[in-house]
Design a protein around this motif. Structure first.
Motif, PDB file in Angstrom:
ATOM      1  N   THR A  69       0.829  -1.218   0.000  1.00 15.70           N
ATOM      2  CA  THR A  69       0.000   0.000   0.000  1.00 15.70           C
ATOM      3  C   THR A  69       0.859   1.262   0.000  1.00 15.70           C
ATOM      4  O   THR A  69       0.410   2.323  -0.410  1.00 15.70           O
ATOM      5  CB  THR A  69      -0.945   0.027   1.215  1.00 15.70           C
ATOM      6  OG1 THR A  69      -0.181  -0.113   2.418  1.00 15.70           O
ATOM      7  CG2 THR A  69      -1.990  -1.060   1.125  1.00 15.70           C
ATOM      8  N   GLY A  70       2.108   1.133   0.452  1.00 16.58           N
ATOM      9  CA  GLY A  70       2.996   2.289   0.502  1.00 16.58           C
ATOM     10  C   GLY A  70       3.488   2.735  -0.859  1.00 16.58           C
ATOM     11  O   GLY A  70       3.673   3.937  -1.097  1.00 16.58           O
ATOM     12  N   MET A  71       3.694   1.802  -1.773  1.00 20.47           N
ATOM     13  CA  MET A  71       4.197   2.183  -3.097  1.00 20.47           C
ATOM     14  C   MET A  71       3.221   3.087  -3.841  1.00 20.47           C
ATOM     15  O   MET A  71       3.630   4.129  -4.367  1.00 20.47           O
ATOM     16  CB  MET A  71       4.573   0.946  -3.900  1.00 20.47           C
ATOM     17  CG  MET A  71       5.840   0.304  -3.352  1.00 20.47           C
ATOM     18  SD  MET A  71       6.372  -1.151  -4.235  1.00 20.47           S
ATOM     19  CE  MET A  71       6.928  -0.453  -5.770  1.00 20.47           C
ATOM     20  N   PRO A  72       1.934   2.760  -3.898  1.00 24.03           N
ATOM     21  CA  PRO A  72       1.015   3.693  -4.559  1.00 24.03           C
ATOM     22  C   PRO A  72       0.891   5.013  -3.797  1.00 24.03           C
ATOM     23  O   PRO A  72       0.760   6.077  -4.411  1.00 24.03           O
ATOM     24  CB  PRO A  72      -0.328   2.956  -4.587  1.00 24.03           C
ATOM     25  CG  PRO A  72      -0.077   1.572  -4.154  1.00 24.03           C
ATOM     26  CD  PRO A  72       1.273   1.505  -3.534  1.00 24.03           C
ATOM     27  N   ALA A  73       0.966   4.954  -2.475  1.00 22.32           N
ATOM     28  CA  ALA A  73       0.890   6.184  -1.682  1.00 22.32           C
ATOM     29  C   ALA A  73       2.079   7.089  -1.991  1.00 22.32           C
ATOM     30  O   ALA A  73       1.933   8.311  -2.089  1.00 22.32           O
ATOM     31  CB  ALA A  73       0.836   5.859  -0.193  1.00 22.32           C
ATOM     32  N   LEU A  74       3.250   6.509  -2.160  1.00 24.19           N
ATOM     33  CA  LEU A  74       4.444   7.288  -2.481  1.00 24.19           C
ATOM     34  C   LEU A  74       4.242   8.099  -3.758  1.00 24.19           C
ATOM     35  O   LEU A  74       4.624   9.269  -3.834  1.00 24.19           O
ATOM     36  CB  LEU A  74       5.657   6.359  -2.626  1.00 24.19           C
ATOM     37  CG  LEU A  74       6.984   7.011  -2.962  1.00 24.19           C
ATOM     38  CD1 LEU A  74       7.450   7.898  -1.811  1.00 24.19           C
ATOM     39  CD2 LEU A  74       8.025   5.953  -3.281  1.00 24.19           C
ATOM     40  N   GLN A  75       3.598   7.502  -4.729  1.00 27.03           N
ATOM     41  CA  GLN A  75       3.368   8.190  -6.000  1.00 27.03           C
ATOM     42  C   GLN A  75       2.345   9.319  -5.873  1.00 27.03           C
ATOM     43  O   GLN A  75       2.302  10.214  -6.703  1.00 27.03           O
ATOM     44  CB  GLN A  75       2.916   7.190  -7.068  1.00 27.03           C
ATOM     45  CG  GLN A  75       3.950   6.118  -7.345  1.00 27.03           C
ATOM     46  CD  GLN A  75       5.308   6.693  -7.686  1.00 27.03           C
ATOM     47  OE1 GLN A  75       5.445   7.594  -8.493  1.00 27.03           O
ATOM     48  NE2 GLN A  75       6.343   6.184  -7.022  1.00 27.03           N
ATOM     49  N   ARG A  76       1.523   9.277  -4.845  1.00 23.40           N
ATOM     50  CA  ARG A  76       0.500  10.310  -4.639  1.00 23.40           C
ATOM     51  C   ARG A  76       1.031  11.549  -3.919  1.00 23.40           C
ATOM     52  O   ARG A  76       0.328  12.550  -3.815  1.00 23.40           O
ATOM     53  CB  ARG A  76      -0.661   9.736  -3.831  1.00 23.40           C
ATOM     54  CG  ARG A  76      -1.439   8.672  -4.540  1.00 23.40           C
ATOM     55  CD  ARG A  76      -2.534   8.145  -3.637  1.00 23.40           C
ATOM     56  NE  ARG A  76      -3.273   7.099  -4.304  1.00 23.40           N
ATOM     57  CZ  ARG A  76      -3.873   6.109  -3.687  1.00 23.40           C
ATOM     58  NH1 ARG A  76      -3.840   6.033  -2.367  1.00 23.40           N
ATOM     59  NH2 ARG A  76      -4.524   5.203  -4.364  1.00 23.40           N
ATOM     60  N   ILE A  77       2.241  11.458  -3.385  1.00 22.83           N
ATOM     61  CA  ILE A  77       2.818  12.575  -2.634  1.00 22.83           C
ATOM     62  C   ILE A  77       3.727  13.364  -3.562  1.00 22.83           C
ATOM     63  O   ILE A  77       4.587  12.794  -4.230  1.00 22.83           O
ATOM     64  CB  ILE A  77       3.605  12.062  -1.412  1.00 22.83           C
ATOM     65  CG1 ILE A  77       2.710  11.245  -0.490  1.00 22.83           C
ATOM     66  CG2 ILE A  77       4.223  13.232  -0.655  1.00 22.83           C
ATOM     67  CD1 ILE A  77       3.449  10.516   0.609  1.00 22.83           C
ATOM     68  N   TYR A  78       3.545  14.668  -3.598  1.00 25.09           N
ATOM     69  CA  TYR A  78       4.380  15.512  -4.447  1.00 25.09           C
ATOM     70  C   TYR A  78       5.838  15.409  -4.022  1.00 25.09           C
ATOM     71  O   TYR A  78       6.142  15.273  -2.838  1.00 25.09           O
ATOM     72  CB  TYR A  78       3.911  16.964  -4.387  1.00 25.09           C
ATOM     73  CG  TYR A  78       2.606  17.168  -5.106  1.00 25.09           C
ATOM     74  CD1 TYR A  78       2.579  17.351  -6.481  1.00 25.09           C
ATOM     75  CD2 TYR A  78       1.403  17.158  -4.408  1.00 25.09           C
ATOM     76  CE1 TYR A  78       1.377  17.523  -7.148  1.00 25.09           C
ATOM     77  CE2 TYR A  78       0.201  17.329  -5.066  1.00 25.09           C
ATOM     78  CZ  TYR A  78       0.190  17.514  -6.439  1.00 25.09           C
ATOM     79  OH  TYR A  78      -0.993  17.670  -7.102  1.00 25.09           O
ATOM     80  N   ALA A  79       6.746  15.496  -4.983  1.00 23.12           N
ATOM     81  CA  ALA A  79       8.173  15.314  -4.746  1.00 23.12           C
ATOM     82  C   ALA A  79       8.711  16.258  -3.673  1.00 23.12           C
ATOM     83  O   ALA A  79       9.560  15.862  -2.875  1.00 23.12           O
ATOM     84  CB  ALA A  79       8.958  15.489  -6.043  1.00 23.12           C
ATOM     85  N   ASP A  80       8.205  17.483  -3.618  1.00 23.92           N
ATOM     86  CA  ASP A  80       8.716  18.438  -2.626  1.00 23.92           C
ATOM     87  C   ASP A  80       8.198  18.151  -1.217  1.00 23.92           C
ATOM     88  O   ASP A  80       8.565  18.840  -0.272  1.00 23.92           O
ATOM     89  CB  ASP A  80       8.412  19.873  -3.032  1.00 23.92           C
ATOM     90  CG  ASP A  80       6.924  20.186  -3.115  1.00 23.92           C
ATOM     91  OD1 ASP A  80       6.097  19.250  -3.146  1.00 23.92           O
ATOM     92  OD2 ASP A  80       6.583  21.383  -3.154  1.00 23.92           O
ATOM     93  N   GLN A  81       7.352  17.127  -1.068  1.00 24.09           N
ATOM     94  CA  GLN A  81       6.819  16.730   0.237  1.00 24.09           C
ATOM     95  C   GLN A  81       7.193  15.287   0.577  1.00 24.09           C
ATOM     96  O   GLN A  81       6.726  14.740   1.565  1.00 24.09           O
ATOM     97  CB  GLN A  81       5.298  16.860   0.254  1.00 24.09           C
ATOM     98  CG  GLN A  81       4.821  18.266   0.070  1.00 24.09           C
ATOM     99  CD  GLN A  81       3.308  18.329   0.008  1.00 24.09           C
ATOM    100  OE1 GLN A  81       2.652  17.427  -0.479  1.00 24.09           O
ATOM    101  NE2 GLN A  81       2.764  19.407   0.523  1.00 24.09           N
ATOM    102  N   ARG A  82       8.027  14.692  -0.257  1.00 27.70           N
ATOM    103  CA  ARG A  82       8.363  13.271  -0.136  1.00 27.70           C
ATOM    104  C   ARG A  82       9.792  13.114   0.377  1.00 27.70           C
ATOM    105  O   ARG A  82      10.744  13.429  -0.306  1.00 27.70           O
ATOM    106  CB  ARG A  82       8.234  12.629  -1.513  1.00 27.70           C
ATOM    107  CG  ARG A  82       8.308  11.154  -1.526  1.00 27.70           C
ATOM    108  CD  ARG A  82       8.237  10.568  -2.939  1.00 27.70           C
ATOM    109  NE  ARG A  82       7.253  11.207  -3.786  1.00 27.70           N
ATOM    110  CZ  ARG A  82       7.464  11.468  -5.077  1.00 27.70           C
ATOM    111  NH1 ARG A  82       8.607  11.176  -5.666  1.00 27.70           N
ATOM    112  NH2 ARG A  82       6.509  12.029  -5.798  1.00 27.70           N
ATOM    113  N   GLY A  83       9.913  12.600   1.601  1.00 29.41           N
ATOM    114  CA  GLY A  83      11.227  12.349   2.189  1.00 29.41           C
ATOM    115  C   GLY A  83      11.650  10.909   1.993  1.00 29.41           C
ATOM    116  O   GLY A  83      11.050  10.162   1.212  1.00 29.41           O
ATOM    117  N   PRO A  84      12.663  10.479   2.714  1.00 28.96           N
ATOM    118  CA  PRO A  84      13.184   9.120   2.571  1.00 28.96           C
ATOM    119  C   PRO A  84      12.160   8.049   2.952  1.00 28.96           C
ATOM    120  O   PRO A  84      11.409   8.197   3.915  1.00 28.96           O
ATOM    121  CB  PRO A  84      14.362   9.093   3.553  1.00 28.96           C
ATOM    122  CG  PRO A  84      14.730  10.522   3.753  1.00 28.96           C
ATOM    123  CD  PRO A  84      13.462  11.289   3.641  1.00 28.96           C
TER     124      PRO A  84
END
Length: 154
Positions: free
Chosen positions: A55-70
């Motif tokens: 479930t985390g992989m699709p969620a990662l794609q939903r977060i804008y790059a400037d809000q996505r950390g490690p």
């Protein structure tokens, strides 16, 4: 084959930032040099929010790059670990798909360019200190995913 210079610099910056997050940076680097996982406790710089990888992989794609950390992943365990700000626990408390670990909980981390015991970085630290925005993370696990407010578009 050698990595491109820009990529090498990014990995080095990410490794330096992550190692400096630990109480013993030299021990962390030594473990990475031996292709081992290094235990890095949360709570001084960031907390860890845990989700299922599936479930985390699709969620990662939903977060804008400037809000996505490690984001660290383990395919064998179906786990993803998101590095979030220290104040994120309260904001993420109601997100069923996430478990925020308390300060002092150790995350076993490989170096940026390594795959060790099933663990790899889905989104690598870049050395900037950017952590995943808890509001974006919470919304990414919600129905329909995260959408920026209209004010963000000017």
């Amino acid at each position: 084959m050698a990595l491109p210079t820009r990529l090498t610099a990014t990995y080095e910056a990410g490794n330096a930032w992550l190692a400096d997050s630990s109480a013993h940076p030299e021990l962390t680097r030594g473990l990475w040099d031996a292709d081992a996982l290094a235990p890095i406790p949360s709570g001084d710089v960031w907390l860890v929010a845990e989700s299922r990888l599936v479930t985390g992989m699709p969620a990662l794609q939903r977060i804008y790059a400037d809000q996505r950390g490690p984001v660290l992943a383990d395919g064998d365990l179906d786990r993803a670990w998101w590095l979030v700000p220290l104040e994120a626990a309260e904001e993420l408390a109601d997100v069923r798909e996430l478990k925020v670990h308390p300060a002092g909980w150790s995350l076993l981390c490989p170096a940026m360019n390594s795959y060790v015991n099933g663990r790899f970085w889905l989104n690598r630290p870049d050395g900037s200190g950017l952590l995943t925005d808890p509001a974006g993370l919470a919304a990414a696990f919600g129905p329909g995913g995260y959408r920026r407010p209209a004010e963000a578009f000017g």
